[in-house]
Design a protein around this motif. Structure first.
Motif, PDB file in Angstrom:
ATOM      1  N   ALA A  94       0.825  -1.209   0.000  1.00 30.82           N
ATOM      2  CA  ALA A  94       0.000   0.000   0.000  1.00 30.82           C
ATOM      3  C   ALA A  94       0.859   1.260   0.000  1.00 30.82           C
ATOM      4  O   ALA A  94       0.501   2.267  -0.612  1.00 30.82           O
ATOM      5  N   VAL A  95       2.000   1.206   0.672  1.00 31.42           N
ATOM      6  CA  VAL A  95       2.920   2.344   0.672  1.00 31.42           C
ATOM      7  C   VAL A  95       3.555   2.472  -0.714  1.00 31.42           C
ATOM      8  O   VAL A  95       3.632   3.581  -1.269  1.00 31.42           O
ATOM      9  N   GLN A  96       3.979   1.355  -1.279  1.00 30.12           N
ATOM     10  CA  GLN A  96       4.580   1.380  -2.622  1.00 30.12           C
ATOM     11  C   GLN A  96       3.621   1.955  -3.660  1.00 30.12           C
ATOM     12  O   GLN A  96       4.044   2.671  -4.561  1.00 30.12           O
ATOM     13  N   ALA A  97       2.330   1.654  -3.522  1.00 31.23           N
ATOM     14  CA  ALA A  97       1.327   2.098  -4.495  1.00 31.23           C
ATOM     15  C   ALA A  97       0.815   3.508  -4.212  1.00 31.23           C
ATOM     16  O   ALA A  97       0.009   4.032  -4.988  1.00 31.23           O
ATOM     17  N   GLY A  98       1.246   4.126  -3.123  1.00 32.12           N
ATOM     18  CA  GLY A  98       0.752   5.458  -2.783  1.00 32.12           C
ATOM     19  C   GLY A  98      -0.661   5.455  -2.232  1.00 32.12           C
ATOM     20  O   GLY A  98      -1.299   6.501  -2.136  1.00 32.12           O
ATOM     21  N   VAL A  99      -1.171   4.278  -1.876  1.00 28.83           N
ATOM     22  CA  VAL A  99      -2.497   4.180  -1.260  1.00 28.83           C
ATOM     23  C   VAL A  99      -2.412   4.644   0.193  1.00 28.83           C
ATOM     24  O   VAL A  99      -3.321   5.292   0.704  1.00 28.83           O
ATOM     25  N   LEU A 100      -1.303   4.313   0.834  1.00 30.95           N
ATOM     26  CA  LEU A 100      -1.028   4.782   2.193  1.00 30.95           C
ATOM     27  C   LEU A 100       0.346   5.442   2.210  1.00 30.95           C
ATOM     28  O   LEU A 100       1.224   5.100   1.416  1.00 30.95           O
TER      29      LEU A 100
END
Length: 119
Positions: A94-100
Motif C-alpha cells: 500500500a505504501v509502494q502504491a501510494g495508497v497509504l
C-alpha cells in the motif's frame, strides 16, 4: 475516573518503570494520494495480509486501523528499530502504491503491555 481513584505512583515507581522501557517504533499511516483510486481496496487487503504476517513473525505488536473519515488510516507499533521498520514500510504494497503513506517514529514502551479485551 477522578485523580483520587487512580493508583498512587511514587517517584521510585516511576524510575523503576522507566528503566524497564524498551525501544519500539510507532508507525502512523495516512491516506495517500491513491487511496480512493480504483483497485485501492485490493491493495489495502494485501497490506492487511502482510500486517497479519508481520504479527505472526513477532514484528508488529499492535495494529490499529482507523476506519473514520479522517486522513488518518491506522497506527502500528513495531517490535523493531526505526531503520528496520522503515525498511519494512518500504516493502509494504500500500505504501509502494501510494495508497497509504507511512510515518515512522522511534518510541519507547513496556514489554508485555497489551490491549485489553472488552465489549
Amino acid at each position: 475516573m477522578s485523580a483520587s481513584e487512580l493508583p498512587q505512583i511514587t517517584d521510585d515507581d516511576m524510575h523503576r518503570m522507566m528503566a524497564a522501557a524498551q525501544p519500539y517504533t510507532v508507525v502512523v499511516f495516512h491516506r495517500g494520494p491513491h487511496y480512493r483510486d480504483e483497485g485501492a481496496r485490493a491493495i489495502i487487503w494485501e497490506h492487511g495480509r502482510r500486517n497479519f504476517a508481520l504479527r505472526a513473525a513477532g514484528k508488529l505488536a499492535v495494529v490499529c486501523p482507523i476506519p473514520d473519515e479522517s486522513e488518518l488510516a491506522g497506527i502500528g507499533v513495531f517490535a523493531a528499530n526505526l531503520a528496520e521498520t522503515e525498511a519494512l514500510m518500504a516493502d509494504d504494497p500500500a505504501v509502494q502504491a501510494g495508497v497509504l503513506v507511512s510515518e515512522a517514529h522511534a518510541g519507547r514502551s513496556f514489554a508485555g503491555d497489551a490491549l485489553p479485551a472488552w465489549g
